[in-house]
Design an enzyme around this catalytic site. Sequence first.
Site, mmCIF file in Angstrom:
data_model
loop_
_atom_site.group_PDB
_atom_site.id
_atom_site.type_symbol
_atom_site.label_atom_id
_atom_site.label_comp_id
_atom_site.label_asym_id
_atom_site.label_seq_id
_atom_site.Cartn_x
_atom_site.Cartn_y
_atom_site.Cartn_z
ATOM 1 C CG ASP A 143 -21.464 -14.135 17.727
ATOM 2 O OD1 ASP A 143 -20.873 -13.468 18.593
ATOM 3 O OD2 ASP A 143 -22.315 -15.007 18.008
ATOM 4 C CG ASP B 215 -25.698 -14.726 24.181
ATOM 5 O OD1 ASP B 215 -26.258 -14.236 23.183
ATOM 6 O OD2 ASP B 215 -24.590 -15.291 24.123
#
Length: 679
Positions: free
Chosen positions: A447, A508
């Site tokens: 990430d 997300d």
Amino acid sequence: MTIETEPGLWLLTTPSSAYAVRLGPDGGPRCAHWGPPLTLDQARALPAGPEELPVEGGDRFGVAGLQVRYGDAVRGVEWRHLGHDIEGDDVDGGHLTIRMADRHYPLEIDLHYLVRPDSDAVDRWTTLRNIGDGPITVLRCDSAAWAVPRREDYRLTHVTGEWGAEFQVRRTALPVAETVLTSRRGHSGHHANPWVMLDAGDATEDRGEVWSAALAWSGSWRITVERDHDGRAGWSGGFGHEGVTWRLGPGESLETPVFTGVYSAEGFGGAGHRWHDHIRRHVLPAPGRVRPVVYNSWEATGFDVSQARQMELAELAAGIGVELFVVDDGWFGGRTGVFAGRTGETAGLGDWWPNPDRFPDGLTPLIDHVKRLGMRFGLWVEPESVNPDSELYRTRPEWVLRQPNRRATEVRDQLLLDFSRDDVAGWAYARLDELVTHNDIAFLKWDMNRPITEAGDEVWVAYIRNVYAVIDRLRAAHPHLTIEGCASGGGRADLGMLARTEQIWTSDNTDAAQRIAIQHGYGQVYPACTMGAWVTDSPNALTGRPTPLAFRFHVAMSGALGIGGDLRRWDPADLEQAKHFVERYKRIRPVVHEGRMDRLGDWAVQYTLDPHVVVLSWRPTTLVRVTAPVRLKGLDPDGRYRDEDTGETHHGALLMSHGLPRPWPFDATSELKRLTRAG
Ligand code: GLA
């Protein structure tokens, strides 16, 4: 695939396109053709068009993709042709290098072209070499410029967005102006993505000419699309945003990232087919690797990670057929008891060991548990970041990316490590290598949750190169490791990342109804096997929208399926249904991941891997007023197709002309059809 040449002319041919370069009157390389296949004889009849890499100087007033300043403050390039090289073979492709130089100054410029026998993509990039004894300042060095043939009108297709709403397709008339698509954020961006498509305003999903290109770069970038008063259009693009300069010392060279171009005479759908094939065959690090059904605990637990809770989730995940269990953020930090562990956004990034409060005996008990359940194990990491509240920051404050006399900007309570430093990259590699070696880790979610700020000129490029180098080294040392790229969702999705990761965490936003548009945009260029897609809880954590489990599965099954809900809250009937959907997904996975993808309008998608056909159709809300049947594409009109679930047989010709009925006109209804060509 062929590369043909005669003095001052080069013709590259791919299975369904051709690209021709010829030297112009000023001795510079110019585009003569980018479109359908040509013979050398036909190419010879074409004039030299726009520059392959526009430079400054003379009566040029457009976008200069190459801008340099020599030691005596003189700028620009006057072209001199040195020669060319052709290397390669029918398997790996043919690589043409057109070798150029400045007529006076000690600068050599190589223009590279790579074509392959089974791809319509043309890879292009540039190398600069300083062969003098003083420095040259590079103010801009694009990978390539791409010129579109003259048409009456032009239309631009690209994607825009933001966190939770990435990859929204925009199709607009191209103004007579310079239109800049860019990211200054040090990653490819949520608000844009480094690809572009132009057509003459007449292309449809299935018909018409489309010219497109995508950058293999995961940092800041700029693509300037230009339409001039004379009716010409094209674009120049490369790494770095405006103002990022480079000092090219004596004897040094600078190589740009690859800018890949694809021409399609079969509309936007045809462009997608070509991109997907190319990426699957030639970009991905391990072509053909099966993407496991992943469980990820992020939406279920947030930062509230504990061994017992993860074990419980693992049992439930294994029960529905999950193949790989990933612990997301919150498992690390806090080793000495002096520093806080990662229990929220404010602490722990940089301290990549299991938090002893949460995993007193390390990760081994959890990993053993996961393996006993028949799954493999994965971990979330964010190696480029550090929280000020961490052991790493206290011991290595000088590793943080910052500039003298400037504040170090914190985003999400975190700073970035200066990855352009080799000692930082070496440390990151060593930590990750140790983690993967000492724990049985099959999967990393890599990430990056903040943009780059306070970077000096060359850091913008060197940083990304070292991110690549660390991932490449890790993959070489652990060839079975699967990596998912992520930057707060889909903030770093590009051909550079896809060259070293199996998949991208697309967004997300896991609301299935909203996800359809995000996935639609992602799939314009990037293939379904790389599109991470989870089934999460209802109502959705981000939007509050309730949707049935079947709808959530049918949307996620069109990519690389994962489960991200809190399975402890799913009742036994949900878990049973989920198991059924995971089983069905495993059956269609080869078709979705390796087959040809056709968009059937905005609300249905078809995957074909003859003799198998999969159709997923959705109606997110009743406001979607499509009533016409879903018409399939690219089938054998004389063939008959058996519905694997009902046993019914359909004529290929009728599936294409009359189609299949749509799902019921209620909110969040959906359908999966599995057909097999029976003869
Ligand atoms: C980012 C990712 C999420 C999750 C969190 C963890 O936002 O996109 O999927 O991993 O970080 O902090």
